[in-house]
Design a protein around this motif. Structure first.
Motif, PDB file in Angstrom:
ATOM      1  N   GLY A  10       0.815  -1.200   0.000  1.00 54.81           N
ATOM      2  CA  GLY A  10       0.000   0.000   0.000  1.00 54.81           C
ATOM      3  C   GLY A  10       0.849   1.251   0.000  1.00 54.81           C
ATOM      4  O   GLY A  10       2.052   1.199  -0.254  1.00 54.81           O
ATOM      5  N   LEU A  11       0.202   2.355   0.284  1.00 52.32           N
ATOM      6  CA  LEU A  11       0.860   3.662   0.343  1.00 52.32           C
ATOM      7  C   LEU A  11       1.103   4.022   1.811  1.00 52.32           C
ATOM      8  O   LEU A  11       0.183   3.954   2.624  1.00 52.32           O
ATOM      9  CB  LEU A  11      -0.022   4.721  -0.314  1.00 52.32           C
ATOM     10  N   VAL A  12       2.333   4.381   2.112  1.00 56.56           N
ATOM     11  CA  VAL A  12       2.683   4.731   3.487  1.00 56.56           C
ATOM     12  C   VAL A  12       3.632   5.920   3.466  1.00 56.56           C
ATOM     13  O   VAL A  12       4.397   6.092   2.504  1.00 56.56           O
ATOM     14  CB  VAL A  12       3.306   3.519   4.215  1.00 56.56           C
ATOM     15  N   GLN A  13       3.584   6.723   4.492  1.00 55.19           N
ATOM     16  CA  GLN A  13       4.488   7.869   4.584  1.00 55.19           C
ATOM     17  C   GLN A  13       5.881   7.422   5.028  1.00 55.19           C
ATOM     18  O   GLN A  13       6.017   6.387   5.696  1.00 55.19           O
ATOM     19  CB  GLN A  13       3.935   8.892   5.568  1.00 55.19           C
ATOM     20  N   GLY A 117       5.040 -15.352  -6.379  1.00 52.72           N
ATOM     21  CA  GLY A 117       3.759 -14.685  -6.296  1.00 52.72           C
ATOM     22  C   GLY A 117       3.641 -13.617  -7.364  1.00 52.72           C
ATOM     23  O   GLY A 117       4.577 -13.368  -8.127  1.00 52.72           O
ATOM     24  N   GLN A 118       2.496 -12.957  -7.382  1.00 54.23           N
ATOM     25  CA  GLN A 118       2.217 -11.966  -8.408  1.00 54.23           C
ATOM     26  C   GLN A 118       2.721 -10.577  -8.041  1.00 54.23           C
ATOM     27  O   GLN A 118       2.758  -9.688  -8.874  1.00 54.23           O
ATOM     28  CB  GLN A 118       0.705 -11.902  -8.696  1.00 54.23           C
ATOM     29  N   GLY A 119       3.093 -10.398  -6.789  1.00 50.78           N
ATOM     30  CA  GLY A 119       3.649  -9.133  -6.336  1.00 50.78           C
ATOM     31  C   GLY A 119       2.623  -8.231  -5.683  1.00 50.78           C
ATOM     32  O   GLY A 119       1.423  -8.310  -5.958  1.00 50.78           O
ATOM     33  N   THR A 120       3.116  -7.378  -4.804  1.00 44.72           N
ATOM     34  CA  THR A 120       2.273  -6.376  -4.156  1.00 44.72           C
ATOM     35  C   THR A 120       3.035  -5.050  -4.142  1.00 44.72           C
ATOM     36  O   THR A 120       4.239  -5.015  -3.857  1.00 44.72           O
ATOM     37  CB  THR A 120       1.872  -6.806  -2.726  1.00 44.72           C
ATOM     38  N   GLN A 121       2.354  -3.981  -4.485  1.00 48.32           N
ATOM     39  CA  GLN A 121       2.992  -2.672  -4.608  1.00 48.32           C
ATOM     40  C   GLN A 121       3.156  -2.017  -3.241  1.00 48.32           C
ATOM     41  O   GLN A 121       2.209  -1.945  -2.452  1.00 48.32           O
ATOM     42  CB  GLN A 121       2.151  -1.759  -5.509  1.00 48.32           C
ATOM     43  N   VAL A 122       4.351  -1.535  -2.989  1.00 51.03           N
ATOM     44  CA  VAL A 122       4.638  -0.734  -1.800  1.00 51.03           C
ATOM     45  C   VAL A 122       5.110   0.630  -2.273  1.00 51.03           C
ATOM     46  O   VAL A 122       6.071   0.726  -3.041  1.00 51.03           O
ATOM     47  CB  VAL A 122       5.711  -1.396  -0.917  1.00 51.03           C
ATOM     48  N   THR A 123       4.430   1.665  -1.835  1.00 54.53           N
ATOM     49  CA  THR A 123       4.789   3.033  -2.199  1.00 54.53           C
ATOM     50  C   THR A 123       5.011   3.834  -0.930  1.00 54.53           C
ATOM     51  O   THR A 123       4.125   3.912  -0.074  1.00 54.53           O
ATOM     52  CB  THR A 123       3.694   3.691  -3.046  1.00 54.53           C
ATOM     53  N   VAL A 124       6.198   4.398  -0.815  1.00 55.72           N
ATOM     54  CA  VAL A 124       6.545   5.206   0.347  1.00 55.72           C
ATOM     55  C   VAL A 124       6.688   6.646  -0.121  1.00 55.72           C
ATOM     56  O   VAL A 124       7.612   6.991  -0.854  1.00 55.72           O
ATOM     57  CB  VAL A 124       7.844   4.726   1.012  1.00 55.72           C
ATOM     58  N   SER A 125       5.742   7.462   0.286  1.00 57.95           N
ATOM     59  CA  SER A 125       5.714   8.839  -0.202  1.00 57.95           C
ATOM     60  C   SER A 125       4.921   9.701   0.762  1.00 57.95           C
ATOM     61  O   SER A 125       3.968   9.250   1.389  1.00 57.95           O
ATOM     62  CB  SER A 125       5.089   8.889  -1.588  1.00 57.95           C
ATOM     63  N   SER A 126       5.325  10.971   0.848  1.00 62.34           N
ATOM     64  CA  SER A 126       4.575  11.912   1.668  1.00 62.34           C
ATOM     65  C   SER A 126       3.555  12.660   0.811  1.00 62.34           C
ATOM     66  O   SER A 126       2.802  13.480   1.327  1.00 62.34           O
ATOM     67  CB  SER A 126       5.530  12.903   2.350  1.00 62.34           C
TER      68      SER A 126
END
Length: 126
Positions: A10-13, A117-126
Motif C-alpha cells: 500500500g501507500l505509506v508515509q 507470487g504476483q507481487g504487491t505494490q509498496v509506495t513510500v511517499s509523503s
C-alpha cells in the motif's frame, strides 16, 4: 495448483510501517525456503530477505538490515515481512518466492526459486 499470494502492500508515509504476507495454497511451506524480492521501476530485481524452512537462518540486504524482519508461521502457512522505518527508496513491487529448502543452496539469489507470487505494490511517499 501451487500458488503464492502476497498481500499487505500500500501507500505509506516515510517512517511508517507495513507488514507483507506471503500465503501459500496448494502446498505447505514448511519445507520451503522463502525469499522476498523487490523491483523498482527501471531497476533489476533486488533480493530483500530470505528465511530457511526451519526459520533458523535469515538473510537481509544491507539496504533493509535493522528495519525489516522476516518470519514464518507454519500453522498459517504464511511468511511475513515486517517493514519499519520505510523510506522512499523502498518503493517497489515486492514478490515472495519459494523453493524446496535444499542444503547448501544460496537462497539470496532469485535463480534458486521455483514458485513466485504476483507481487504487491509498496509506495513510500509523503
Amino acid at each position: 495448483q501451487l500458488q503464492l499470494v502476497e498481500s499487505g502492500g500500500g501507500l505509506v508515509q516515510p517512517g511508517g510501517s507495513l507488514r507483507l504476507s506471503c500465503a501459500a495454497s496448494g502446498f505447505t511451506l514448511e519445507n520451503y525456503a522463502i525469499g522476498w524480492f523487490r523491483q523498482a521501476p527501471g531497476k533489476e530485481h533486488e533480493g530483500v530477505s530470505c528465511i530457511s524452512s526451519s526459520g533458523g537462518s535469515t538473510y537481509y540486504a544491507n539496504s533493509v538490515k535493522g528495519r525489516f524482519t522476516i518470519s514464518r508461521d507454519h500453522d498459517k502457512n504464511t511468511v511475513y515481512l515486517q517493514m519499519n522505518s520505510l523510506k522512499p527508496e523502498d518503493t517497489a513491487v515486492y514478490y515472495c518466492a519459494a523453493n524446496w529448502d535444499y542444503s547448501g543452496r544460496d537462497y539470496t539469489k532469485k535463480s534458486q526459486y521455483t514458485y513466485w507470487g504476483q507481487g504487491t505494490q509498496v509506495t513510500v511517499s509523503s
